[in-house]
Write a protein that holds these residues in place. Sequence first.
Motif, mmCIF file in Angstrom:
data_model
loop_
_atom_site.group_PDB
_atom_site.id
_atom_site.type_symbol
_atom_site.label_atom_id
_atom_site.label_comp_id
_atom_site.label_asym_id
_atom_site.label_seq_id
_atom_site.Cartn_x
_atom_site.Cartn_y
_atom_site.Cartn_z
ATOM 1 N N VAL A 341 0.826 -1.210 0.000
ATOM 2 C CA VAL A 341 0.000 0.000 0.000
ATOM 3 C C VAL A 341 0.860 1.259 0.000
ATOM 4 O O VAL A 341 0.756 2.100 -0.895
ATOM 5 C CB VAL A 341 -0.969 -0.007 1.203
ATOM 6 C CG1 VAL A 341 -1.800 1.280 1.221
ATOM 7 C CG2 VAL A 341 -1.888 -1.223 1.131
ATOM 8 N N SER A 347 -3.869 -1.650 -3.568
ATOM 9 C CA SER A 347 -4.925 -1.751 -2.562
ATOM 10 C C SER A 347 -4.834 -3.078 -1.809
ATOM 11 O O SER A 347 -4.660 -4.138 -2.415
ATOM 12 C CB SER A 347 -6.294 -1.634 -3.224
ATOM 13 O OG SER A 347 -7.329 -1.826 -2.280
ATOM 14 N N PRO A 349 -7.167 -3.802 1.358
ATOM 15 C CA PRO A 349 -8.062 -3.300 2.412
ATOM 16 C C PRO A 349 -8.079 -4.132 3.681
ATOM 17 O O PRO A 349 -8.112 -3.572 4.792
ATOM 18 C CB PRO A 349 -9.433 -3.291 1.729
ATOM 19 C CG PRO A 349 -9.312 -4.231 0.567
ATOM 20 C CD PRO A 349 -7.895 -4.109 0.116
#
Length: 680
Positions: A341, A347, A349
Amino acid sequence: MRVIVTIAILLVFRSAIAQPTTSGGYESQVLSAGQSFMHPGILHSKGDLERLKMAVANKENPIYSGYEIFIQNPASQFTYKMQGPMKMVGRNPTVGQSAYDSDANAAHQNAIMWAITGDRRYADKAIEIINTWSSTLKSVTGKDAVLMAGLGPFKMINAAEILRYTNAGWQEGDIEKTEKHFKTVLYPVLKNFAPFANGNWDAAAIKTVMAIAVFCNDRSMFENALRYYINGTGNGSLMHYIINEEGQIQESGRDQAHTQLGIGLLAECCAIAWNQGLNLYAYDNNRLLKGFEYVAKFNLGNEVPFTEWLDRTGKYHHLKISQESRGNLRAVYEQVYNHYVNQMGVSAPYTQQAAEKLRPEGPGKPGADHPGYGTLYFSNSKRNVAIPSCPAQPAGVIATSAGKAIKLQWIESIGASDYTIKRSIHMEGSYKIIARNIQSPVYVDGHVQPGTNYFYIITASNTKGESENSYETAICAGLPVRWKQQDIGNLHLKGKTSFDGKVFTIEDAGLAIDSNSDRGHFTYQPITGDAEIIARFVPQTSSQFSRMGLMMREGLDDNSAFVSILIYPGKTSQIETPDWRVKLVTENDQEMKRDTSPVFLSLHEPSVTFGRLTGYVWLRLQRKGNNFKGSISDNGKAWTFLPDLAMPLKKALFTGLSVCSGMPKPTSICFDNVSINKKF
């Protein structure tokens, strides 16, 4: 389901030896043959240590919040009292494990404190711990010795790497003793990794072999570990541990503690490779991140898909994902979050949520399983990648052959814009460029002559220059002259054999060799009259159900008459520890089916330890008329003979290597020193 049996490729390595230095700088050590390592370059690079020092001095968060947790730990104090040393440590039975792990934590954390504060008392404490253990510890023992040598010692090696290259005052003689200790006490336990176990064992061995290789400036050792990481035969190589595109882990059906342990260990391998200029993080389209996202998502309380899975040993069959230890997050997420990241802008998450939930990350409990303290060690908000003056040489080159073409794959070099492929028909010979401006770390050489052995090296380039050559990789286009291959029996998928000039590689979908209806893969030459075949089994095999050996058979159909000298697992009360045996077998061996025949030899050390084929086994099968002799050896010189077997077979026989998995999953078998002789 396809069963793949792989006889591992023997890599051709050149010697690479560097002279140690105590100059204390961050410069790299240049090796023979132009190979080099960056130092410090295991978990912590020069830039990492400088960033930590500056951030702590300026109280910059989140690094400083991680530091505040770090300095509270007793292992981070120069007043730490050693719990060792000992002459022997081990697991299962446990001997001195907690003492070693505690001291390893203290060595690493004091070395970090030295790098951050410049207070030599921390350096002195770390040096004291390393020197004392290096001069005392003589053996790592127990059924779980691989874990003992693969976990705690990783921190000891990281401490040594920091001290050696930061003007810590570590004496040259002590550095040399420590190098010898790592290579003669720890490395022998880890060198063949752990394909017989769950994948976290493999991963622990890989990362610590990589660490030893960097500290000892041993390029061949480093290459071996990298190639196992991406193409190893056990559960812990990348493609076998993260089993699919969804990111499911080989141990997901076991428990969440070991699942997090395994992916954390693989991530640490990536950190080492990155510090050596190699983007292992990105391999197979960021496969490591897929695993982290899967594990983090599930352990944060979300549901994930699960595929029923039988592992590569055949011992662990999981029908559903395990709830055990779910939600107990381990300190493994900050490193991966910050790389993907914060550095790469990718990405992640769920990994991010896990990292934020743990922040500031604490110690890598239990014991010394993880480095821990990821907020301190790995926090980096800058989204840029420092490009070296020229890329690092490509590494982890894997060659596979389809007969009419050879495919090369490798770990990409950080900052490389293109690659150049060079080829020779002689080991360490005169190389010719066969391709330039290759944009990705994959190349297919379609201009090959079947039966010819080829040697490849690769370089990486960018606007700043061209790298040194990669390590030489060998592969034959198809099989050598006279050698052929054939599936035996009713197989739903075809097997495959390849050869690299030293070692045969066999992929097989078979389950049995010892019955009226054989199912396996056979690699052979047609031989008429008296002859002998000799080969050496090279450890280790992943499956506890594999059967492999040398065979002479009349035909290639599944009920042809044959004689074979076969390595096979005799049944015991513990599936983890079969009684590995060798015997002469015919096509209708009812005694073997009952597993009660006394006419076999049980293998012992050095070939077998704790029911695992951890050592070499030489096999020899001889025919004189209708009389067949089988013999075994652990060194190829002193032979032990099995009882002769009389079998009226045709004069013309197919003679070669027979292999079967013994279970419906891939496994691995290795043979080298294969020879067929008419005169003996």
